[in-house]
Design a protein around this motif. Structure first.
Motif, PDB file in Angstrom:
ATOM      1  N   ASP A  15       0.927  -1.212   0.069  1.00  0.00           N
ATOM      2  CA  ASP A  15       0.104  -0.112   0.102  1.00  0.00           C
ATOM      3  C   ASP A  15       0.812   1.196  -0.067  1.00  0.00           C
ATOM      4  OD1 ASP A  15      -2.168  -1.415  -0.005  1.00  0.00           O
ATOM      5  OD2 ASP A  15      -2.136  -1.598   2.327  1.00  0.00           O
ATOM      6  N   ARG A  16       1.117   1.912  -1.074  1.00  0.00           N
ATOM      7  CA  ARG A  16       1.785   2.963  -1.347  1.00  0.00           C
ATOM      8  C   ARG A  16       1.438   4.371  -0.680  1.00  0.00           C
ATOM      9  NH1 ARG A  16       3.218   3.214  -7.675  1.00  0.00           N
ATOM     10  NH2 ARG A  16       0.872   3.005  -7.628  1.00  0.00           N
ATOM     11  N   VAL A  17       2.502   4.964  -0.251  1.00  0.00           N
ATOM     12  CA  VAL A  17       2.374   6.266   0.796  1.00  0.00           C
ATOM     13  C   VAL A  17       2.099   7.438  -0.357  1.00  0.00           C
ATOM     14  CG1 VAL A  17       3.448   7.719   2.167  1.00  0.00           C
ATOM     15  CG2 VAL A  17       3.941   5.444   2.534  1.00  0.00           C
ATOM     16  N   VAL A  18       1.119   8.033   0.201  1.00  0.00           N
ATOM     17  CA  VAL A  18       0.802   9.448  -0.667  1.00  0.00           C
ATOM     18  C   VAL A  18       1.482  10.540  -0.419  1.00  0.00           C
ATOM     19  CG1 VAL A  18      -1.083  10.827  -1.662  1.00  0.00           C
ATOM     20  CG2 VAL A  18      -1.296   8.337  -1.556  1.00  0.00           C
ATOM     21  N   VAL A  19       2.359  11.168  -0.944  1.00  0.00           N
ATOM     22  CA  VAL A  19       2.978  12.381  -0.461  1.00  0.00           C
ATOM     23  C   VAL A  19       2.303  13.477  -1.528  1.00  0.00           C
ATOM     24  CG1 VAL A  19       5.199  13.472  -0.140  1.00  0.00           C
ATOM     25  CG2 VAL A  19       4.972  11.146   0.029  1.00  0.00           C
ATOM     26  N   THR A  20       1.920  14.380  -0.855  1.00  0.00           N
ATOM     27  CA  THR A  20       1.253  15.725  -1.347  1.00  0.00           C
ATOM     28  C   THR A  20       2.030  16.953  -1.070  1.00  0.00           C
ATOM     29  OG1 THR A  20      -0.848  14.759  -1.105  1.00  0.00           O
ATOM     30  CG2 THR A  20      -0.701  17.082  -1.736  1.00  0.00           C
ATOM     31  N   LYS A  32       7.704  16.505 -11.532  1.00  0.00           N
ATOM     32  CA  LYS A  32       7.928  15.338 -11.547  1.00  0.00           C
ATOM     33  C   LYS A  32       8.582  14.920 -10.158  1.00  0.00           C
ATOM     34  CE  LYS A  32       9.580  15.316 -16.340  1.00  0.00           C
ATOM     35  NZ  LYS A  32      10.764  14.871 -17.155  1.00  0.00           N
ATOM     36  N   CYS A  33       7.813  13.645  -9.714  1.00  0.00           N
ATOM     37  CA  CYS A  33       8.226  13.166  -8.351  1.00  0.00           C
ATOM     38  C   CYS A  33       9.419  12.321  -8.869  1.00  0.00           C
ATOM     39  CB  CYS A  33       7.141  12.320  -7.836  1.00  0.00           C
ATOM     40  SG  CYS A  33       5.513  13.127  -7.505  1.00  0.00           S
ATOM     41  N   GLY A  34      10.552  13.117  -8.766  1.00  0.00           N
ATOM     42  CA  GLY A  34      11.800  12.317  -9.370  1.00  0.00           C
ATOM     43  C   GLY A  34      12.955  13.111  -9.537  1.00  0.00           C
ATOM     44  N   ARG A  35      13.516  13.009 -10.624  1.00  0.00           N
ATOM     45  CA  ARG A  35      15.137  13.197 -10.800  1.00  0.00           C
ATOM     46  C   ARG A  35      15.621  14.662 -10.733  1.00  0.00           C
ATOM     47  NH1 ARG A  35      17.868   8.566 -11.513  1.00  0.00           N
ATOM     48  NH2 ARG A  35      16.852   6.760 -12.334  1.00  0.00           N
ATOM     49  N   GLY A  36      16.865  14.773 -11.123  1.00  0.00           N
ATOM     50  CA  GLY A  36      17.242  16.230 -10.832  1.00  0.00           C
ATOM     51  C   GLY A  36      18.333  16.128  -9.613  1.00  0.00           C
ATOM     52  N   GLY A  37      19.130  14.999  -9.436  1.00  0.00           N
ATOM     53  CA  GLY A  37      19.860  15.017  -8.342  1.00  0.00           C
ATOM     54  C   GLY A  37      19.168  13.963  -7.110  1.00  0.00           C
ATOM     55  N   TRP A  38      18.081  13.640  -7.340  1.00  0.00           N
ATOM     56  CA  TRP A  38      17.067  12.866  -6.584  1.00  0.00           C
ATOM     57  C   TRP A  38      16.882  11.460  -7.392  1.00  0.00           C
ATOM     58  CZ3 TRP A  38      15.049  14.407  -1.698  1.00  0.00           C
ATOM     59  CH2 TRP A  38      15.194  15.589  -1.431  1.00  0.00           C
ATOM     60  N   ASN A  39      16.711  10.422  -6.347  1.00  0.00           N
ATOM     61  CA  ASN A  39      16.330   9.253  -7.285  1.00  0.00           C
ATOM     62  C   ASN A  39      14.858   9.057  -7.211  1.00  0.00           C
ATOM     63  OD1 ASN A  39      15.973   6.254  -7.754  1.00  0.00           O
ATOM     64  ND2 ASN A  39      17.851   5.948  -6.485  1.00  0.00           N
ATOM     65  N   SER A  40      14.351   8.764  -8.488  1.00  0.00           N
ATOM     66  CA  SER A  40      12.893   8.664  -8.814  1.00  0.00           C
ATOM     67  C   SER A  40      12.454   7.176  -8.721  1.00  0.00           C
ATOM     68  CB  SER A  40      12.731   9.048 -10.209  1.00  0.00           C
ATOM     69  OG  SER A  40      13.202   8.182 -11.012  1.00  0.00           O
ATOM     70  N   SER A  41      13.212   6.109  -8.367  1.00  0.00           N
ATOM     71  CA  SER A  41      12.764   4.801  -8.161  1.00  0.00           C
ATOM     72  C   SER A  41      11.797   4.739  -6.981  1.00  0.00           C
ATOM     73  CB  SER A  41      14.017   3.779  -8.162  1.00  0.00           C
ATOM     74  OG  SER A  41      14.801   4.031  -7.007  1.00  0.00           O
ATOM     75  N   GLY A  42      10.837   4.016  -7.238  1.00  0.00           N
ATOM     76  CA  GLY A  42       9.789   3.801  -6.198  1.00  0.00           C
ATOM     77  C   GLY A  42       8.718   4.780  -6.195  1.00  0.00           C
ATOM     78  N   CYS A  43       8.750   5.837  -7.030  1.00  0.00           N
ATOM     79  CA  CYS A  43       7.833   6.896  -6.864  1.00  0.00           C
ATOM     80  C   CYS A  43       7.318   7.261  -8.196  1.00  0.00           C
ATOM     81  CB  CYS A  43       8.319   7.987  -6.313  1.00  0.00           C
ATOM     82  SG  CYS A  43       8.610   8.384  -4.460  1.00  0.00           S
ATOM     83  N   GLN A  52      -1.170  22.103  -6.239  1.00  0.00           N
ATOM     84  CA  GLN A  52      -0.410  20.833  -5.606  1.00  0.00           C
ATOM     85  C   GLN A  52       0.008  19.790  -6.363  1.00  0.00           C
ATOM     86  OE1 GLN A  52      -3.392  19.656  -2.541  1.00  0.00           O
ATOM     87  NE2 GLN A  52      -4.063  18.251  -3.915  1.00  0.00           N
ATOM     88  N   THR A  53       1.237  18.879  -6.016  1.00  0.00           N
ATOM     89  CA  THR A  53       1.423  17.788  -6.571  1.00  0.00           C
ATOM     90  C   THR A  53       1.217  16.528  -5.710  1.00  0.00           C
ATOM     91  OG1 THR A  53       2.795  19.084  -8.174  1.00  0.00           O
ATOM     92  CG2 THR A  53       3.174  16.573  -8.033  1.00  0.00           C
ATOM     93  N   SER A  54       0.784  15.387  -5.970  1.00  0.00           N
ATOM     94  CA  SER A  54       0.714  14.248  -5.246  1.00  0.00           C
ATOM     95  C   SER A  54       1.475  12.994  -5.945  1.00  0.00           C
ATOM     96  CB  SER A  54      -0.703  13.745  -5.193  1.00  0.00           C
ATOM     97  OG  SER A  54      -1.365  14.862  -4.243  1.00  0.00           O
ATOM     98  N   CYS A  55       2.343  12.349  -4.962  1.00  0.00           N
ATOM     99  CA  CYS A  55       3.182  11.284  -5.548  1.00  0.00           C
ATOM    100  C   CYS A  55       2.834  10.169  -4.695  1.00  0.00           C
ATOM    101  CB  CYS A  55       4.635  11.655  -4.993  1.00  0.00           C
ATOM    102  SG  CYS A  55       5.309  13.273  -5.979  1.00  0.00           S
ATOM    103  N   LEU A  56       2.786   8.822  -5.455  1.00  0.00           N
ATOM    104  CA  LEU A  56       2.644   7.483  -4.684  1.00  0.00           C
ATOM    105  C   LEU A  56       4.168   6.964  -4.504  1.00  0.00           C
ATOM    106  CD1 LEU A  56      -0.260   6.250  -6.518  1.00  0.00           C
ATOM    107  CD2 LEU A  56      -0.175   6.966  -4.233  1.00  0.00           C
ATOM    108  N   CYS A  57       4.473   6.436  -3.541  1.00  0.00           N
ATOM    109  CA  CYS A  57       5.835   5.956  -3.162  1.00  0.00           C
ATOM    110  C   CYS A  57       5.860   4.706  -2.420  1.00  0.00           C
ATOM    111  CB  CYS A  57       6.667   7.037  -2.551  1.00  0.00           C
ATOM    112  SG  CYS A  57       6.909   8.713  -3.445  1.00  0.00           S
ATOM    113  N   ASP A  58       6.471   3.822  -2.519  1.00  0.00           N
ATOM    114  CA  ASP A  58       6.411   2.571  -1.944  1.00  0.00           C
ATOM    115  C   ASP A  58       7.570   2.350  -0.874  1.00  0.00           C
ATOM    116  OD1 ASP A  58       9.057   2.038  -3.312  1.00  0.00           O
ATOM    117  OD2 ASP A  58       8.166   0.507  -4.523  1.00  0.00           O
TER     118      ASP A  58
END
Length: 307
Positions: A15-20, A32-43, A52-58
């Motif tokens: 059940d993935r975590v919702v980050v808003t 983007k919930c991801g790259r730019g010096g950040w690791n986007s894997s799992g999101c 606002q932007t919402s992301c799903l992460c495991d």
């Protein structure tokens, strides 16, 4: 934003975590919930709106949303402008180096020093990303300190330019100062060393130890120094304009190009005294975006306009 449970690693959640994330500035561009010096894997990005932007992460870790907005465009403009400025500043310094007669008077010597300071600042800004790629903490500290040095030197020489204009055009009489340029150089290049030493204990906050080198916008000492210099330069600017107007009014034969010449004089003084930097102090409210674009465009091209 970060999340953890008892300092343990939480990953591969069914059940993935919702980050808003709420946007401080409403934007319609892609987030983007991801790259730019950040690791986007799992999101992955779940939803996007201007607010606002919402992301799903495991997994649980430090989370961030990267906004591709005005700031990306401003960064490109800054690099292009500083690149152009560096070329023209280099041509200016090379011209004065080749032709000795051009560097005989005080204004030329002051301009050479101002151009050198601005060239150092522009080159370090352009090399910033490359230097940060080494991920060397000592190198980052040295780069941040040198950026501070050339920033302070640039504004000091703008201030000294204002002092010289005041002595030459406003006060005029009884203005002889022995070792004039030597004293200017001691102030223009020596004072910054002391200020950088004072700032050394804060340099750790000027950079992201992972990759980024930057000047701290919240450094009150730097902002105060720049603000005070610009205030003094503005005062000299007004006095010099009044003096130029008086000189023009005393001429018996006024020509039709007087207004054009006055406009050129105002533009030249504005650049030499660095008054365009004052736009940064007024970049707030509804006109913030327009003023920021104007600030970046004018100041990144300052070196070009001095040639």
């Amino acid at each position: 934003v970060s999340a953890s449970i008892n300092d343990s690693k939480i990953m591969n959640l069914e059940d993935r975590v919702v980050v808003t994330f709420s946007h401080q500035i409403p934007t319609k561009v892609t987030n983007k919930c991801g790259r730019g010096g950040w690791n986007s894997s799992g999101c992955e990005t779940e939803s996007i709106s201007p607010y606002q932007t919402s992301c799903l992460c495991d997994h649980l870790t430090h989370f961030a949303v990267l906004l591709v907005s005005h700031w990306s465009i401003l960064t490109v403009i800054s690099y292009i402008g500083c690149g152009i400025s560096s070329i023209f500043l280099g041509l200016t310094l090379l011209t004065y180096l080749i032709f000795e007669k051009l560097r005989q008077d005080y204004p030329s010597k002051i301009l050479i020093n101002l151009s050198s300071a601005l060239q150092g600042l522009s080159m370090l800004f352009l090399l910033n990303t490359w230097l940060s790629s080494f991920s060397n903490y000592a190198l980052c500290i040295a780069t941040a300190a040198t950026l501070h040095y050339f920033m302070l030197a640039s504004f000091t020489w703008m201030g000294l330019e204002a002092v010289h204009m005041y002595l030459a055009l406003v006060k005029v009489f009884n203005t002889y100062i022995p070792s004039y340029i030597l004293k200017f150089c001691i102030i223009g290049w020596g004072k910054e060393t002391f200020l950088c030493v004072v700032l050394t204990d804060t340099l750790g906050t000027l950079m992201d130890r992972d990759s980024n080198l930057k000047l701290d916008q919240n450094n009150k000492m730097l902002v105060a120094f720049i603000g005070l210099t610009l205030l003094c330069n503005m005062s000299v600017f007004i006095m010099v304009l009044i003096q130029i107007k008086r000189i023009g009014a005393n001429k018996l034969a006024a020509n039709s190009h007087g207004s054009v010449l006055d406009l050129k004089a105002v533009a030249s003084l504005t650049v030499l005294l660095g008054l365009t930097w004052s736009i940064g102090f007024f970049s707030f409210g509804p006109a913030r975006v327009v003023l920021v674009y104007l600030f970046v465009f004018l100041n990144s091209l300052q070196g070009k306009t001095e040639l």
